[in-house]
Design an enzyme around this catalytic site. Structure first.
Site, PDB file in Angstrom:
ATOM      1  CB  THR A  56      10.685   1.213   2.909  1.00  0.00           C
ATOM      2  OG1 THR A  56      10.196   2.431   2.498  1.00  0.00           O
ATOM      3  CG2 THR A  56      10.917   0.454   1.688  1.00  0.00           C
ATOM      4  CG  HIS A  59       6.031  -1.507   3.585  1.00  0.00           C
ATOM      5  ND1 HIS A  59       4.598  -1.697   4.189  1.00  0.00           N
ATOM      6  CD2 HIS A  59       5.856  -0.463   3.637  1.00  0.00           C
ATOM      7  CE1 HIS A  59       4.047  -0.518   4.640  1.00  0.00           C
ATOM      8  NE2 HIS A  59       4.765   0.484   4.053  1.00  0.00           N
TER       9      HIS A  59
HETATM   10 ZN    ZN Z   1      13.310   5.290   4.264  1.00  0.00          ZN
END
Ligand code: ZN
Length: 357
Positions: A56, A59
């Site tokens: 994440t 990203h």
């Molecule tokens: Zn995580």
């Protein structure tokens, strides 16, 4: 909590601390000075010890479609971290100064009906640490009391910091029986590798996995996976039909690869289970639904961690079942090297990268 940026506070009352933040749209990440966060009611303040870098975070660094549509800058990133409580806010009853805790990234309203029903992991009021509110890649972080999960002192900081991610694997693996079972894990990213270690510590009879990257195949062997099949070199279904003619008891889907669903349905035994954690690039996937029905297979979507059952299971695995996930930590670095961490991740040359603060 907004960021108050700049150098040390002009009146000298609030000391400046370092944090890792997304300062503006576009690729990149910044190391900044911010005022030390102030305690709030119902929250605890941690002196952050370790943080671990997640897909994440990558990203957000790359500023892909998802993160550019979701994140409002400036934002301190990081949702996987651990530390020691240095201050508690008004109304805090279950945590105290000195407690060693790890972060749960899903912040849920305590009166959310989903949470009260036992489905807090899919609660509609969920806000994500380090995404929707400031996270923990900083020298200090303030988070709600219930998101600060008590962690045994025997758990090393590098492992404690990864528990949010490890919890995904615990949730997936313990969605069905493991002990004495044959299990297939499709995909050995960090969560698939965690799942391999968990299946080992829970006494799986035989653990299979699919993976194409040599680097991850090697880590898979280190955590105790018995047989790793490289789909580029072997026909996965034939190997499994040969080694498990009755089918495997469970499949833990960690890849989001389109071929994994038909494979899972073909190789799972009648009455077995398929637990789905990996996200698919395309929302619509094609597979033989009638085969699933006639085999009486249970297929379950998995997201986040059960609040707080998964954390209790994880504590038990780490303190009593000898769960060892240290081989999956391939890099440890100071948080000021965050750029380097993302470069290593982009090259696909890492298991988990742990930052020290
Ligand atoms: Zn995580």
């Amino acid at each position: 909590m907004g960021l108050r940026l700049g150098s040390r506070s002009p009146n000298g009352k609030i000391p400046a601390v370092k944090a890792v933040a997304k300062m503006q749209p576009g690729r990149g990440i910044s190391l900044i000075d911010v005022d030390e966060p102030e305690i709030r009611p119902g929250c605890v303040k941690l002196k952050v010890d370790r943080g671990s870098v997640c897909g994440t975070d990558l990203h957000i660094y790359q500023w892909d479609e998802w993160s550019s549509g979701r994140i409002k800058t400036p934002r301190i990133i990081g949702h996987e971290f651990c530390g020691t409580i240095v201050e508690v806010g008004e109304g805090v009853t279950d945590r105290k100064v000195g407690d060693f805790v790890s972060s749960e990234s899903h912040i849920v309203d305590l009166d959310d009906p989903d949470l009260l029903r036992g489905d807090g992991h899919v609660a509609r009021t969920t806000r994500l640490l380090g995404v929707d509110v400031d996270g923990g890649f900083a020298e200090y972080a303030v988070i709600p009391e219930s998101n600060a999960r008590l962690t045994d002192d025997s758990v090393p900081g590098s492992v404690a910091s990864m528990q949010d991610a490890l919890g995904n694997a615990v949730h997936t693996a313990m969605d069905g029986p493991i002990e004495g079972c044959s299990i297939l894990i499709t995909g050995l990213g960090p969560i698939g590798l965690f799942a391999g270690a968990i299946c080992k510590s829970l006494g799986a009879k035989r653990i299979y996995a699919t993976e194409i990257a040599d680097f991850r195949i090697d880590l898979g062997h280190q955590v105790g996976i018995d047989r790793i099949i490289n789909p580029l070199k072997e026909d996965v279904l034939s190997v499994l039909k040969n080694e498990e003619p009755n089918g495997v008891d469970g499949v833990l889907e960690m890849s989001g690869h389109p071929s994994s669903l038909p494979l899972a349905i073909d190789c799972v035994r009648p009455g077995g289970r398929i637990s789905l954690l990996g996200l698919f690039k395309q929302n619509n996937q094609s597979f033989d639904l009638n085969k699933l029905i006639f085999k009486g297979v249970r297929m379950q979507g998995i997201v986040g961690r059960r609040l707080w059952e998964t954390w209790d299971q994880m504590h038990w695995l780490l303190t009593e079942k000898g769960l060892d996930v240290t081989p999956i930590v391939t890099h440890e670095m100071h948080f000021s090297e965050i750029e380097k961490a993302f470069e290593v991740l982009e090259r696909g040359e890492a298991g988990k990268i742990v930052l020290s603060f």
